[in-house]
Design a protein around this motif. Structure first.
Motif, short mmCIF file in Angstrom:
data_model
loop_
_atom_site.label_atom_id
_atom_site.label_comp_id
_atom_site.label_asym_id
_atom_site.label_seq_id
_atom_site.Cartn_x
_atom_site.Cartn_y
_atom_site.Cartn_z
N GLY A 165 0.83 -1.21 0.00
CA GLY A 165 0.00 0.00 0.00
C GLY A 165 0.85 1.25 0.00
O GLY A 165 2.07 1.19 -0.22
N GLN A 166 0.18 2.37 0.24
CA GLN A 166 0.89 3.66 0.30
C GLN A 166 0.35 4.48 1.46
O GLN A 166 -0.80 4.30 1.88
CB GLN A 166 0.66 4.46 -0.99
CG GLN A 166 1.46 3.98 -2.18
CD GLN A 166 1.26 4.91 -3.37
OE1 GLN A 166 0.13 5.27 -3.69
NE2 GLN A 166 2.33 5.29 -4.03
N VAL A 167 1.18 5.37 1.96
CA VAL A 167 0.72 6.27 3.03
C VAL A 167 1.04 7.70 2.62
O VAL A 167 2.08 7.96 2.01
CB VAL A 167 1.35 5.89 4.39
CG1 VAL A 167 2.85 6.02 4.37
CG2 VAL A 167 0.80 6.74 5.52
N ILE A 168 0.10 8.61 2.89
CA ILE A 168 0.36 10.04 2.64
C ILE A 168 0.61 10.70 3.99
O ILE A 168 -0.11 10.45 4.96
CB ILE A 168 -0.80 10.74 1.89
CG1 ILE A 168 -0.49 12.25 1.74
CG2 ILE A 168 -2.16 10.52 2.55
CD1 ILE A 168 -1.42 13.00 0.79
N ARG A 169 1.67 11.51 4.06
CA ARG A 169 1.97 12.27 5.28
C ARG A 169 2.11 13.74 4.90
O ARG A 169 2.75 14.06 3.90
CB ARG A 169 3.29 11.81 5.90
CG ARG A 169 3.19 10.50 6.62
CD ARG A 169 4.46 10.18 7.42
NE ARG A 169 4.31 8.87 8.01
CZ ARG A 169 4.60 7.73 7.38
NH1 ARG A 169 5.10 7.78 6.16
NH2 ARG A 169 4.41 6.57 7.97
N VAL A 170 1.51 14.60 5.70
CA VAL A 170 1.65 16.03 5.46
C VAL A 170 2.17 16.67 6.75
O VAL A 170 1.53 16.58 7.79
CB VAL A 170 0.30 16.68 5.07
CG1 VAL A 170 0.50 18.15 4.74
CG2 VAL A 170 -0.32 15.95 3.88
N THR A 226 -3.73 6.10 5.25
CA THR A 226 -3.45 5.12 4.20
C THR A 226 -4.13 5.57 2.91
O THR A 226 -5.31 5.95 2.93
CB THR A 226 -4.00 3.74 4.63
OG1 THR A 226 -3.44 3.42 5.91
CG2 THR A 226 -3.63 2.66 3.63
N VAL A 227 -3.40 5.53 1.80
CA VAL A 227 -3.94 5.99 0.51
C VAL A 227 -4.96 4.97 -0.01
O VAL A 227 -4.69 3.78 -0.05
CB VAL A 227 -2.79 6.18 -0.51
CG1 VAL A 227 -3.34 6.49 -1.89
CG2 VAL A 227 -1.85 7.28 -0.04
N GLU A 228 -6.14 5.48 -0.40
CA GLU A 228 -7.19 4.59 -0.92
C GLU A 228 -7.61 4.93 -2.34
O GLU A 228 -8.25 4.13 -3.02
CB GLU A 228 -8.44 4.68 -0.01
CG GLU A 228 -8.23 4.12 1.37
CD GLU A 228 -9.43 4.30 2.28
OE1 GLU A 228 -9.31 3.97 3.46
OE2 GLU A 228 -10.48 4.78 1.82
N THR A 229 -7.29 6.16 -2.81
CA THR A 229 -7.74 6.60 -4.13
C THR A 229 -6.56 7.18 -4.92
O THR A 229 -5.44 7.22 -4.43
CB THR A 229 -8.82 7.70 -4.01
OG1 THR A 229 -8.18 8.89 -3.50
CG2 THR A 229 -9.94 7.30 -3.08
N ALA A 230 -6.88 7.69 -6.10
CA ALA A 230 -5.82 8.30 -6.93
C ALA A 230 -5.58 9.76 -6.54
O ALA A 230 -4.75 10.43 -7.13
CB ALA A 230 -6.22 8.21 -8.40
N ASP A 231 -6.34 10.25 -5.54
CA ASP A 231 -6.19 11.64 -5.12
C ASP A 231 -5.95 11.71 -3.60
O ASP A 231 -6.82 12.12 -2.82
CB ASP A 231 -7.47 12.42 -5.49
CG ASP A 231 -7.31 13.92 -5.27
OD1 ASP A 231 -6.23 14.33 -4.79
OD2 ASP A 231 -8.27 14.67 -5.54
N VAL A 251 4.23 17.76 1.68
CA VAL A 251 3.47 16.52 1.41
C VAL A 251 4.40 15.43 0.93
O VAL A 251 5.25 15.66 0.06
CB VAL A 251 2.38 16.78 0.33
CG1 VAL A 251 1.56 15.53 0.07
CG2 VAL A 251 1.49 17.94 0.75
N SER A 252 4.26 14.23 1.50
CA SER A 252 5.03 13.10 0.95
C SER A 252 4.14 11.87 0.86
O SER A 252 3.27 11.66 1.72
CB SER A 252 6.25 12.79 1.83
OG SER A 252 5.82 12.27 3.06
N ILE A 253 4.33 11.11 -0.21
CA ILE A 253 3.59 9.86 -0.36
C ILE A 253 4.62 8.74 -0.45
O ILE A 253 5.53 8.80 -1.28
CB ILE A 253 2.70 9.89 -1.63
CG1 ILE A 253 1.62 10.97 -1.46
CG2 ILE A 253 2.06 8.54 -1.88
CD1 ILE A 253 0.86 11.31 -2.71
N SER A 254 4.53 7.77 0.44
CA SER A 254 5.54 6.71 0.40
C SER A 254 4.91 5.33 0.34
O SER A 254 3.77 5.13 0.80
CB SER A 254 6.48 6.81 1.62
OG SER A 254 5.75 7.11 2.78
#
Length: 318
Positions: A165-170, A226-231, A251-254
């Protein structure tokens, strides 16, 4: 979040949890901790959906609602742990190191040195040396540091991990505390998934100059999910709305990785990537899991306490 009657019912529930003792059937009040589901316990105290959401996700720290249909014993113990932790240090059940999380590896480095560990900093790793399918060392700048077991994170062994998966952190810099938190100089906010029509909770951790991590009058808030969509930026918006006005954000997406190799054959033990949670519960579980894979048995905290008591005496531990 709660009306007057709901508060009364919730108080009854919390008193029940505080008195609950899995070794004393008189505290069960008709609940079988190994059979009764948590859903039924909530029903018994007539708690509404909002209260169920924050109890399960912000107190018991569950990340899904699967726990609702499982026996209630573990959930009750988790809520009990939360309330006992709250009573231990005052206003918060959480501890945060002064000067930030970088103090954790620093504290570990000191402890490791006491037990004869050697630190080699700023050493590029060229390869992990494997013989007959088993790790024997790590090569750096032409030299090999030999070992029988190796612990590492996924970035060193891309062929032994899988993306999960992916996680977005701001990371946000603010000039004010978060609204509606009584101007707290630190807090953790968990937005349960149901409240924002998502499959994953959203987390916010806010710290300030009180922790020696920011200048006087500045606050640092880290929002993650946790990232669930394309945005992904739209997904994190409910958290950022709580923080406005934001002076600056990063903003970082890892990617999130998990090991495909348990390490029993290769003796390479790989951790999981940090997920979106801000309270390190999952990280602690991962550490215990790595220990079990390495040693073949669970880590015994009681044994550790006994050893401490042998060295320092029980009185000083109180």
């Amino acid at each position: 979040l709660m009306g007057l009657f709901e508060k009364r019912r919730f108080r009854k529930f919390l008193v029940y949890v505080a008195n609950f003792d899995e070794n004393d059937a008189r505290t069960f009040e008709g609940v079988d901790p190994k059979k009764t589901t948590m859903r039924d316990v909530y029903k018994k105290f007539d708690l509404g959906q909002d209260v169920i959401d924050f109890t399960g996700h912000a107190l018991a720290l569950y990340r899904t609602d699967d726990y609702l249909d499982q026996p209630c014993q573990e959930t009750i113990n988790r809520i009990k742990l939360y309330s006992e932790s709250l009573a231990r240090y005052g206003k918060s059940p959480y501890l945060y190191p002064l000067y930030g999380l970088g103090e954790l590896p620093q504290g570990f480095a000191r402890l490791s040195a006491i037990y004869g560990g050697t630190y080699m900093l700023n050493k590029p790793i060229e390869e992990i040396v494997i013989e007959n399918g088993k790790v024997v060392g790590v090569k750096s700048e032409g030299e090999v540091a030999r070992c029988k077991q190796l612990i590492c994170d996924p970035s060193y062994v891309s062929d032994r991990v899988t993306k999960v998966g992916q996680v977005i952190r701001v990371i946000c810099i603010l000039s004010h505390p978060i609204k509606n938190t009584n101007d707290a100089n630190s807090c953790q906010i968990i937005i349960p998934q149901n409240q924002v029509n998502r499959k994953s909770d959203i987390y916010v951790c806010m710290i300030s100059s009180a922790h020696n991590v920011a200048a006087q009058g500045k606050y640092i808030a880290i929002a993650s999910t946790t990232v669930e969509t394309a945005d992904p930026e739209k997904e994190i918006k409910p958290a950022l709305d709580l923080l406005e006005p934001i002076e600056q954000k990063f903003v970082s997406i890892s990617d999130l990785f998990a090991p495909t190799d348990l390490g029993t054959e290769s003796q390479i033990f790989i951790s999981r990537t940090y997920d979106a949670t801000t309270h390190f519960e999952t990280t602690c579980d991962d550490i215990k899991d790595i220990y079990k894979r390495m040693m073949g048995s669970e880590f015994d905290f009681e044994e550790m306490k006994r050893k401490k008591n042998d060295i320092y005496g029980e009185e000083e531990q109180q």
